[in-house]
Design an enzyme around this catalytic site. Structure first.
Site, PDB file in Angstrom:
ATOM      1  N   ARG A 145       0.820  -1.203   0.000  1.00  0.00           N
ATOM      2  CA  ARG A 145       0.000   0.000   0.000  1.00  0.00           C
ATOM      3  C   ARG A 145       0.861   1.263   0.000  1.00  0.00           C
ATOM      4  O   ARG A 145       2.017   1.245   0.406  1.00  0.00           O
ATOM      5  CB  ARG A 145      -0.915   0.019   1.234  1.00  0.00           C
ATOM      6  CG  ARG A 145      -2.003  -1.029   1.219  1.00  0.00           C
ATOM      7  CD  ARG A 145      -2.877  -0.918   2.463  1.00  0.00           C
ATOM      8  NE  ARG A 145      -2.145  -1.244   3.680  1.00  0.00           N
ATOM      9  CZ  ARG A 145      -1.665  -0.350   4.546  1.00  0.00           C
ATOM     10  NH1 ARG A 145      -1.856   0.948   4.339  1.00  0.00           N
ATOM     11  NH2 ARG A 145      -1.018  -0.730   5.629  1.00  0.00           N
ATOM     12  N   LYS A 185      -8.835  -2.221   0.558  1.00  0.00           N
ATOM     13  CA  LYS A 185      -8.665  -1.331   1.695  1.00  0.00           C
ATOM     14  C   LYS A 185      -9.447  -0.035   1.513  1.00  0.00           C
ATOM     15  O   LYS A 185      -9.862   0.588   2.501  1.00  0.00           O
ATOM     16  CB  LYS A 185      -7.181  -1.037   1.923  1.00  0.00           C
ATOM     17  CG  LYS A 185      -6.391  -2.232   2.441  1.00  0.00           C
ATOM     18  CD  LYS A 185      -6.978  -2.799   3.733  1.00  0.00           C
ATOM     19  CE  LYS A 185      -6.112  -3.918   4.306  1.00  0.00           C
ATOM     20  NZ  LYS A 185      -6.749  -4.563   5.485  1.00  0.00           N
ATOM     21  N   HIS A 210     -10.654  -4.054  12.037  1.00  0.00           N
ATOM     22  CA  HIS A 210      -9.573  -4.671  11.274  1.00  0.00           C
ATOM     23  C   HIS A 210      -9.184  -5.937  12.025  1.00  0.00           C
ATOM     24  O   HIS A 210      -8.280  -5.949  12.853  1.00  0.00           O
ATOM     25  CB  HIS A 210      -8.394  -3.705  11.164  1.00  0.00           C
ATOM     26  CG  HIS A 210      -7.310  -4.181  10.251  1.00  0.00           C
ATOM     27  ND1 HIS A 210      -5.980  -3.904  10.460  1.00  0.00           N
ATOM     28  CD2 HIS A 210      -7.345  -4.916   9.108  1.00  0.00           C
ATOM     29  CE1 HIS A 210      -5.245  -4.431   9.492  1.00  0.00           C
ATOM     30  NE2 HIS A 210      -6.054  -5.063   8.666  1.00  0.00           N
ATOM     31  N   SER A 233      -1.317  -6.110   9.502  1.00  0.00           N
ATOM     32  CA  SER A 233      -0.756  -7.123   8.607  1.00  0.00           C
ATOM     33  C   SER A 233       0.557  -7.657   9.182  1.00  0.00           C
ATOM     34  O   SER A 233       1.399  -6.899   9.657  1.00  0.00           O
ATOM     35  CB  SER A 233      -0.508  -6.503   7.231  1.00  0.00           C
ATOM     36  OG  SER A 233       0.086  -7.434   6.374  1.00  0.00           O
ATOM     37  N   LYS A 271      -3.232 -12.519  11.883  1.00  0.00           N
ATOM     38  CA  LYS A 271      -4.698 -12.584  11.807  1.00  0.00           C
ATOM     39  C   LYS A 271      -5.167 -13.743  10.942  1.00  0.00           C
ATOM     40  O   LYS A 271      -6.032 -14.508  11.329  1.00  0.00           O
ATOM     41  CB  LYS A 271      -5.278 -11.279  11.238  1.00  0.00           C
ATOM     42  CG  LYS A 271      -5.137 -10.067  12.102  1.00  0.00           C
ATOM     43  CD  LYS A 271      -6.038  -8.930  11.660  1.00  0.00           C
ATOM     44  CE  LYS A 271      -6.070  -8.671  10.178  1.00  0.00           C
ATOM     45  NZ  LYS A 271      -4.754  -8.363   9.590  1.00  0.00           N
ATOM     46  N   THR A 272      -4.610 -13.828   9.734  1.00  0.00           N
ATOM     47  CA  THR A 272      -5.049 -14.869   8.808  1.00  0.00           C
ATOM     48  C   THR A 272      -4.649 -16.248   9.307  1.00  0.00           C
ATOM     49  O   THR A 272      -5.459 -17.186   9.344  1.00  0.00           O
ATOM     50  CB  THR A 272      -4.456 -14.617   7.410  1.00  0.00           C
ATOM     51  OG1 THR A 272      -4.931 -13.369   6.915  1.00  0.00           O
ATOM     52  CG2 THR A 272      -4.849 -15.726   6.449  1.00  0.00           C
ATOM     53  N   ASP A 276      -9.880 -10.744   7.751  1.00  0.00           N
ATOM     54  CA  ASP A 276      -9.289  -9.402   7.776  1.00  0.00           C
ATOM     55  C   ASP A 276     -10.219  -8.275   8.223  1.00  0.00           C
ATOM     56  O   ASP A 276      -9.784  -7.393   8.943  1.00  0.00           O
ATOM     57  CB  ASP A 276      -8.745  -9.073   6.382  1.00  0.00           C
ATOM     58  CG  ASP A 276      -7.769  -7.911   6.387  1.00  0.00           C
ATOM     59  OD1 ASP A 276      -7.050  -7.735   7.385  1.00  0.00           O
ATOM     60  OD2 ASP A 276      -7.720  -7.180   5.394  1.00  0.00           O
ATOM     61  N   ARG A 287       1.726 -12.454  -1.666  1.00  0.00           N
ATOM     62  CA  ARG A 287       0.400 -12.835  -1.170  1.00  0.00           C
ATOM     63  C   ARG A 287      -0.335 -13.753  -2.140  1.00  0.00           C
ATOM     64  O   ARG A 287       0.023 -13.846  -3.316  1.00  0.00           O
ATOM     65  CB  ARG A 287      -0.459 -11.588  -0.935  1.00  0.00           C
ATOM     66  CG  ARG A 287      -0.009 -10.731   0.239  1.00  0.00           C
ATOM     67  CD  ARG A 287      -0.900  -9.531   0.412  1.00  0.00           C
ATOM     68  NE  ARG A 287      -0.496  -8.704   1.532  1.00  0.00           N
ATOM     69  CZ  ARG A 287      -0.980  -8.797   2.768  1.00  0.00           C
ATOM     70  NH1 ARG A 287      -1.900  -9.711   3.033  1.00  0.00           N
ATOM     71  NH2 ARG A 287      -0.560  -8.000   3.728  1.00  0.00           N
TER      72      ARG A 287
END
Length: 532
Positions: free
Chosen positions: A60, A200, A219, A239, A243-244, A258, A324
């Site tokens: 990003r 996003k 988030h 990130s 989390k994932t 997410d 990713r």
């Protein structure tokens, strides 16, 4: 030429977009991949995946993101965190982008943000690249095909990577720009091929809209016990904090990885897909996510692969550490069909502590939960944003400051109210370093983190014995079944305890310095637990 499924009353020319060559409406995955290959946007990989490189931008561009300063949002945007753009500059940017698109092809997807039928956002995503259309279709929720006949977009995203903005003309910083206009319900993305900007920008939009309805936008990832949505857990974190990985627990049902909302009805996923980091991904540690990297229409982004066999290299980060894969949620075998859960029974706040100070898990009081939520301490990991090459300690309020249009207290107060109403238990989990800081210590073993989370979620951890952490005041378990108890005392994992003490005091001071900005907005109970 127009092709694909489209509501005749929702053509692009009704939005002032004219002069295009071919418009492809709501193509399905096979057609999108075929178009992407024809246009040399990427290559077909093993199992029918799509291999793509995003070129210059592999993460990003938060410094190039703007919110239009229009009268209707003037008093509700957190301007210290969101760069303003004038309505005039936005209008010029919009006009110039549409002029640039004339004579070109584009792809349109009519999609949904939010699994809660009463609290979702209908979004039209217009892209220059076929694979970006595939990404949007993968990551957002897909309406039933019959519903496209009456689909009416509430917000529109226009993504045009070949357009370069002019800072002097368009009121931006560089030739890359992401501009959100809440009044016109329009999002413009230019001069970046990084697909994550699409999802996003929709997340940021929901983060503005939903709190106005009393809904907590988060988030976080989420899962619930199998056949028991009442036992829901949410995992806050930036990130790279896990989390994932940690929500993809085969013994629980995955709600999403997410972005979620917490309404009066419970927890609901914003998305229809997952966007997992693949660096060092292994079949042994994360079999479900690993399996998606050879499934049809999974997007493999910025990974090195063998030119002949198309075998992926999960360790080669020469393109980026932010490699990713994007895949539909149903590729995870234990994913929820509804993407809806109950009110969170457990709230996990994930932090990646590059200082090596925090314990692997700690129990938080409601006031401490508010404190750590507003603090949002973690480390930005390599590749997630442009310019980040090694872990960088940071405070990202609400564990997602780049995506928060409103002031942090809005989200913090919503979280506190919902915790009080539904009696959630809160935990702080460190997936960062142990035995020393980054460069000296080692990353917290994922097996240990999973063991601690299992004990927290099944209730056994809460009934154990705890000690009071001398630096932060929260409760830390003394022993946990099947976990190396030495990890529970971070000071003891350092060979030089004096060095640990110095590092801990440094981190405590960083917390105190950061939290000063919230003192005027918090209640006495939160002030009482504030460090410093």
């Amino acid at each position: 030429m127009m092709t694909g499924r489209v509501n005749p009353a929702a053509r692009l020319d009704d939005q002032g977009i004219t002069g295009l060559r071919n418009v492809y409406y709501n193509l399905l995955e096979p057609d999108l991949m075929e178009q992407a290959v024809i246009r040399a946007e990427g290559r077909i990989g093993n199992g029918g995946t799509f291999l793509v490189s995003t070129g210059q931008y592999t993460g990003r561009s938060p410094k190039d993101k703007f919110v239009v300063r229009s009268p209707s949002v003037e008093d509700s945007i957190w301007w210290e965190n969101n760069q303003p753009m004038s309505p005039q500059a936005f209008d010029q940017l919009h006009a110039d982008m549409l002029n640039h698109m004339k004579g070109r092809d584009c792809f349109v997807q009519d999609l949904i943000g939010g699994a809660d039928a009463g609290n979702h956002l209908d979004v039209r995503v217009i892209t220059e690249f076929a694979w970006h259309s595939l990404f949007a279709r993968t990551m957002l929720r897909r309406p039933e095909r019959a519903d496209l006949d009456t689909f009416k977009a509430e917000f529109t995203v226009i993504n045009c990577p070949s357009f370069k903005a002019d800072p002097a003309r368009h009121g931006c910083r560089t030739d890359t720009v992401i501009a959100l206009n809440f009044e016109q319900k329009l999002i413009l993305i230019a001069n970046t091929e990084y697909a994550g900007e699409i999802k996003k920008s929709v997340f940021s939009t929901l983060n503005y809209i939903l709190p106005g309805r009393g809904i907590m936008a988060m988030h976080c990832s989420a899962n619930h016990a199998i056949d028991n949505p009442v036992d829901t857990a949410i995992f806050f974190g930036l990130s790279g904090t896990g989390k994932t990985t940690l929500s993809a627990d085969p013994s629980r049902t995955l709600i999403g990885d997410d972005e979620h909302g917490w309404s009066d009805n419970g927890t609901f996923n914003f998305e229809g897909g997952c966007y997992a980091k693949t660096i060092n991904l292994s079949q042994e540690a994360e079999p479900e996510i690993y399996a998606t990297t050879t499934k049809f229409a999974t997007i493999i982004e910025n990974m090195v692969y063998d030119e002949e066999t198309r075998e992926l290299d999960f360790e080669d980060d020469r393109l980026t550490a932010n490699m990713r894969c994007a895949y539909p949620l149903h590729y995870i075998s234990n994913a929820s069909e509804t993407a809806i859960g109950g009110h969170p029974k457990n709230i996990i706040m994930l932090t990646c502590d590059a200082f090596g100070v925090l314990p692997p898990i700690a129990r938080l009081t409601p006031a401490q939960a508010m404190y750590h939520f507003l603090s949002g301490f973690t480390s930005k990991v390599a590749g997630t944003e442009r310019g980040i090459t090694e872990p960088e300690p940071t405070f990202s309020t609400c564990f997602g400051a780049p995506f928060m249009p409103r002031r942090p207290e809005v989200y913090g107060n919503l979280l506190r109210e919902k915790i009080a109403t539904h009696g959630s238990t809160c935990w702080l989990v460190n997936t960062g370093w142990t035995g020393g800081a980054y460069g000296t210590g080692k990353r917290m073993p994922i097996k240990a983190t999973r063991g601690l989370l299992t004990a927290a979620l099944d209730g056994s951890l809460a009934s154990g014995e705890f000690r009071k952490d001398p630096n932060f005041g929260f409760d830390v378990p003394i022993s946990v079944h099947d976990v190396d108890n030495a990890l529970l005392d971070p000071r003891g994992t350092w060979s030089d305890t004096a060095a640990y003490d110095a590092q801990a005091q440094k981190l405590v001071q960083m917390f105190a310095d950061n939290f000063g900005q919230y003192q005027a907005y918090i209640d006495d109970d939160v002030k009482a637990v504030a460090i410093g």
